[in-house]
Write an enzyme that holds these catalytic residues in place. Sequence first.
Site, PDB file in Angstrom:
ATOM      1  N   PHE A 164       0.875  -1.180   0.000  1.00  0.00           N
ATOM      2  CA  PHE A 164       0.000   0.000   0.000  1.00  0.00           C
ATOM      3  C   PHE A 164       0.904   1.218   0.000  1.00  0.00           C
ATOM      4  O   PHE A 164       1.793   1.331   0.849  1.00  0.00           O
ATOM      5  CB  PHE A 164      -0.876   0.062   1.265  1.00  0.00           C
ATOM      6  CG  PHE A 164      -1.602   1.382   1.414  1.00  0.00           C
ATOM      7  CD1 PHE A 164      -2.930   1.490   1.047  1.00  0.00           C
ATOM      8  CD2 PHE A 164      -0.963   2.521   1.906  1.00  0.00           C
ATOM      9  CE1 PHE A 164      -3.619   2.706   1.161  1.00  0.00           C
ATOM     10  CE2 PHE A 164      -1.630   3.744   2.012  1.00  0.00           C
ATOM     11  CZ  PHE A 164      -2.955   3.826   1.641  1.00  0.00           C
ATOM     12  N   GLU A 165       0.663   2.103  -0.940  1.00  0.00           N
ATOM     13  CA  GLU A 165       1.380   3.378  -0.931  1.00  0.00           C
ATOM     14  C   GLU A 165       0.513   4.397  -1.628  1.00  0.00           C
ATOM     15  O   GLU A 165      -0.088   4.086  -2.662  1.00  0.00           O
ATOM     16  CB  GLU A 165       2.669   3.303  -1.776  1.00  0.00           C
ATOM     17  CG  GLU A 165       3.845   2.640  -1.151  1.00  0.00           C
ATOM     18  CD  GLU A 165       5.070   2.597  -2.075  1.00  0.00           C
ATOM     19  OE1 GLU A 165       4.918   2.565  -3.309  1.00  0.00           O
ATOM     20  OE2 GLU A 165       6.181   2.586  -1.541  1.00  0.00           O
ATOM     21  N   ILE A 166       0.440   5.587  -1.057  1.00  0.00           N
ATOM     22  CA  ILE A 166      -0.035   6.741  -1.815  1.00  0.00           C
ATOM     23  C   ILE A 166       1.134   7.711  -1.764  1.00  0.00           C
ATOM     24  O   ILE A 166       1.653   7.982  -0.671  1.00  0.00           O
ATOM     25  CB  ILE A 166      -1.311   7.358  -1.211  1.00  0.00           C
ATOM     26  CG1 ILE A 166      -2.435   6.315  -1.163  1.00  0.00           C
ATOM     27  CG2 ILE A 166      -1.742   8.598  -2.010  1.00  0.00           C
ATOM     28  CD1 ILE A 166      -3.703   6.793  -0.475  1.00  0.00           C
TER      29      ILE A 166
END
Length: 349
Positions: free
Chosen positions: A235-237
């Site tokens: 998960f990465e933004i």
Amino acid sequence: PKEYPMAMTPNDPGWNDLSGIKSGPRVNATFVTLARNSDIWEIARSIRQVEDRFNRRYNYDWVFLNDKPFDATFKKVTSSLVSGKTHYGEIPKEHWSFPPHIDQERAKKVREDMAQRKIIYGDSISYRHMCRFESGFFFRQELMMNYDYYWRVEPSVELFCDVHYDPFRFMHENNKKYSFVLSLYEYVETIPTLWDSVKKFMKNHPEHIVENNSMGFLSDDGGESYNHCHFWSNFEIGNLNWLRSQAYLDFFESLDQDGGFFYERWGDAPVHSIAAGLMLKKDEIHFFNDIAYYHVPFTHCPTGDKVRQELKCHCNPKDNFDWKGYSCTSRYFEINGLEKPEGWENQQD
Ligand code: GDP
Ligand code: MN
């Protein structure tokens, strides 16, 4: 529809008026997924959840990347699920192969040795290409050059709560460059000399190390050794322009020259995390408590009864990993002087 400021808590105006959400300023952003054709049904599940919980109201684009051409089924199924535009890219060979300076014999011996020691993915060539690609190349694929922000989505992940505001807009308006929901300790067998490489980079490029960084998240002795804490990068933004900056590119290039993607099994999670920890200011890294997430085997379920109800969450709060012994999230809170959300004490084991 009326335009509201971002409604991040139930007390903010516009919280219940989801029609107003779409009228806010849009950000130049995309979802991004690296996948194989065989991942189709697992990525379909992830997309369905991201759409139901968030994107059906925002219609952001989705970029799919693969080292082989995507087949017709993959394109048909994913484009029918995504509410925004979909784009499909084939990764150039140079971004998914051994660079010329790598000694093939040495790399092969490492894989055999790691297979014997039963190190997860230790014997895999493709997993190493994947980690190197996610570390150094996804953000500069032709299709990605059109965007400023990305949200990485993997197959078989789950979102347990509504996302009630635009996280891309949040990143942009608050000058955040990198974000996470789960953090933990890396298996030391996969990165024995990573920190030596990092120290070499810090010595050669002091101009890229920022003041007020998160060294305290990465090291317990002021940078002498690595404590193995990292943000979980499935998960990465994040901000693509940061990854495309000279600082990040110099960092990747320096690590790549040292060969640890192949002579060890460096993951993109510690690579991104160390980069963010040293080359971003502390307050440019964000923890999304309100984005509930699962990737096998860990869950981030928001701390706080009220927020879980307001966001219609379906995760079990007992599964929340944040405050357990193997998580590094407490450390992140401590170095940033943040107050832990109410109720965290009840989730320590
Ligand atoms: P894990 O989460 O570390 O267990 O690794 P995954 O198997 O989930 O792989 C990470 C991401 O890379 C996922 O989005 C996979 O779909 C993708 N991926 C892994 N290996 C390959 C590969 O050989 N080719 C392509 N195109 N994608 C891959
Ligand atoms: Mn995965």
